[in-house]
Design an enzyme around this catalytic site. Structure first.
Site, mmCIF file in Angstrom:
data_model
loop_
_atom_site.group_PDB
_atom_site.id
_atom_site.type_symbol
_atom_site.label_atom_id
_atom_site.label_comp_id
_atom_site.label_asym_id
_atom_site.label_seq_id
_atom_site.Cartn_x
_atom_site.Cartn_y
_atom_site.Cartn_z
ATOM 1 C CG ASP A 184 32.734 38.488 38.717
ATOM 2 O OD1 ASP A 184 31.897 37.779 39.302
ATOM 3 O OD2 ASP A 184 33.868 38.077 38.416
ATOM 4 C CG ASP B 163 35.102 35.126 43.526
ATOM 5 O OD1 ASP B 163 35.278 35.473 44.698
ATOM 6 O OD2 ASP B 163 34.366 34.179 43.198
#
Length: 217
Positions: free
Chosen positions: A10, A12
């Site tokens: 991922d 963020d």
């Protein structure tokens, strides 16, 4: 990790310290509506689409709006978020993140980013990390957001790797749920009590680097 072919990250809160900007943007929007945000709500907002996050905040306050109004509010929140992204540079990369990705590539693993963000290109360009990943899939490339497994299945397809041969690194409960639905193993980045659905949890990729340095990992 002998049976693993690819590592999926991922963006963020895992690679870049930009999750806090989502929180600040939602805080700003709620203040526009005359409400305050509860810091405990931050985990509910991670890894999901804008409309879903907005609906969570509205439900928590016992209010609702027509869908057209929700779209307008979600776009306003996004404008606040994009403005904050002007502050991003390479200093926003989280400790250990790119060291971990580099080590993975040295060991022959395929690497990918799978992020729900539709503004990922801004962060990637400002932090100059595109070249570290074999595949990048963001929210503009899928119809359904996490916890739906679509983004992870598309990532595996583009990596030419079977889902069961992929390990995902996620900081959101919804993201972990999506990865598991896709048939992938998932390592949570954060607190074990929050990411209880992960196969394993570490506090950061900096900690994972130390483990990855172990030849038995």
């Amino acid at each position: 990790m002998d049976s693993v072919e690819a590592l999926v990250f991922d963006l963020d809160g895992v690679i870049a310290d930009t999750a806090k900007f989502h929180y600040e943007a939602w805080k700003h929007l709620l203040e526009d509506l005359g409400f305050q945000i509860d810091p405990n709500e931050s985990e509910q907002l991670k890894g999901v689409g804008r409309i879903q996050a907005l609906e969570t905040l509205l439900t928590n306050r016992g209010i609702d709006f027509p869908y057209s109004k929700k779209v307008e509010l979600a776009e306003r929140k996004n404008a606040y978020y994009v403005k904050l992204l002007s502050l991003v540079d390479e200093g926003f990369l989280l400790p250990g993140g790119m060291e971990f990705v580099s080590l993975a590539k040295e060991r022959g693993y395929k690497t990918a980013l799978a992020t729900a963000s539709k503004n990922a290109h801004i962060i990637l360009n400002k932090t100059r990390i595109c070249s570290y990943f074999d595949v990048i899939v963001d929210g503009t490339m899928v119809k359904r957001t996490k916890p739906d497994p679509e983004i992870f299945l598309l990532t595996a397809k583009r990596l030419k790797a079977k889902p069961e041969k992929c390990v995902v690194f996620e900081d959101a409960y919804a993201g972990i749920e999506g990865a598991k639905k896709a048939g992938m193993k998932c390592i949570g980045i954060g607190k074990p009590e929050v990411l209880s659905n992960a196969d394993f949890v570490v506090d950061s990729l900096a900690s994972a680097v130390k483990m990855f340095g172990n030849e038995h990992y």
